[in-house]
Design an enzyme around this catalytic site. Structure first.
Site, PDB file in Angstrom:
ATOM      1  CG  HIS A 230      -0.493   0.087   2.530  1.00 51.33           C
ATOM      2  ND1 HIS A 230      -0.263   1.288   3.164  1.00 51.33           N
ATOM      3  CD2 HIS A 230      -0.184  -0.868   3.439  1.00 51.33           C
ATOM      4  CE1 HIS A 230       0.157   1.071   4.391  1.00 51.33           C
ATOM      5  NE2 HIS A 230       0.231  -0.234   4.596  1.00 51.33           N
TER       6      HIS A 230
ATOM      7  CD  GLU B 227      -3.049  -1.202   5.431  1.00 45.29           C
ATOM      8  OE1 GLU B 227      -3.010  -2.258   6.103  1.00 45.29           O
ATOM      9  OE2 GLU B 227      -2.675  -0.108   5.898  1.00 45.29           O
TER      10      GLU B 227
ATOM     11  CG  HIS C 252       0.615   2.726  12.805  1.00 47.40           C
ATOM     12  ND1 HIS C 252      -0.759   2.677  12.823  1.00 47.40           N
ATOM     13  CD2 HIS C 252       0.999   1.927  11.771  1.00 47.40           C
ATOM     14  CE1 HIS C 252      -1.181   1.892  11.845  1.00 47.40           C
ATOM     15  NE2 HIS C 252      -0.131   1.423  11.201  1.00 47.40           N
TER      16      HIS C 252
END
Length: 287
Positions: free
Chosen positions: A12, A158, A269
């Site tokens: 992605h 995604e 993240h």
């Protein structure tokens, strides 16, 4: 080729980010987060806002410690208390910079090789590393014969619900799917041994479980067999809080056997993550 099994190889292109929600009268901006952000990772960071006149530098402002009472100093700032500072003094200056609600916001974090090691520091290895694997594998396979039809797919959205993988699978109609992702390591301090199994620098990993997808067992066995035959180091991992594109590929076309293969990444993240070049090279070989 134009015959043989239709194989979808997926990574992605999108990363975690945000969009501008509101511009205040005194020239600050608030942000709607996109994707699985950690509130601890949002404060005092640099961002790039993609405005109509080009990129604009911003930071998430932080309450000055000299003003914060002792009772608040150890608390996490919730995301709804954050604002973006672009250096403007009022809403008109923000508008003059080409900014308005709905403009995308991306993390700003430069790439660095970590002090002469094989470890690379940068943003969005989830899933820039997968996109790079796709490109390198395409280059290697361009002149090699194989009995398959390979569809190289770089998806979007995604991080907000595997949306691009869903639509791409409808177009490709895969008979088998391989997703290439950024993994999660256990070799950073504070990780419980049941939470993750990957170690940076020990090779790519095969996901045996995540909350969105279970791999096809025969396909997983094939991956292990190929790695063993070619002397490619292969780790396995099971992650509780993790979703990926293979979940949508798996459910498409009446059901397709899939695996999710990952390049281990520390600190996903967030603005800054670390991957290992050897793990990347081994993943390309495995592909």
């Amino acid at each position: 080729g134009t015959s043989g099994p239709r194989i979808m190889v997926d990574a992605h292109m999108d990363e975690l980010g945000g969009v501008i929600r509101r511009v205040t009268a005194d020239g600050y901006l608030t942000m709607q987060m996109l994707g699985g952000w950690f509130d601890q990772a949002l404060v005092d960071q640099r961002w790039t806002i993609i405005g109509s006149k080009g990129p604009v530098h911003a930071i998430t402002g932080i309450r000055d410690i000299h003003l914060v009472p002792a009772s608040e100093r150890n608390k996490v700032f919730p995301r709804d208390s954050l604002f973006l500072d672009v250096g403007a003094k009022n809403a008109a200056e923000v508008a003059a910079m080409g900014l308005e609600p709905g403009d995308p916001v991306a993390p700003d974090a430069p790439f660095t090789v970590m002090n002469g090691t094989q470890n690379y520091l940068g943003k969005a290895w989830d899933d820039r590393v997968g996109c790079a694997v796709l490109v390198a594998a395409m280059q290697k396979l361009a002149h090699l014969p194989h009995p398959n039809q390979i569809f190289w797919v770089a998806t979007v959205q995604e991080e907000v619900g595997l949306r691009g993988a869903h639509t791409a699978s409808e177009v490709v109609k895969p008979e088998a799917g391989i997703a290439i992702e950024g993994g999660v390591t256990r070799d950073a301090p504070g990780v419980h041994p049941e939470e993750a199994q990957e170690i940076l620098g020990h090779g790519p990993a095969l996901f045996l479980y995540d909350f969105s997808e279970l791999p096809n067992r025969k396909f997983a066995a094939l991956v292990k067999q190929v790695a063993k035959e070619k002397n490619i180091p292969l780790q396995t991992d099971l992650i509780q809080g993790y979703g990926d594109d293979s979940a949508e590929i798996q459910k498409s076309n009446g059901g397709a056997p899939t695996v999710n293969l990952v390049v281990p990444v520390r600190y996903t993240h967030a603005h800054n993550g670390i991957m290992n070049r050897g793990d990347f090279d081994h993943m390309v070989d495995l592909m």
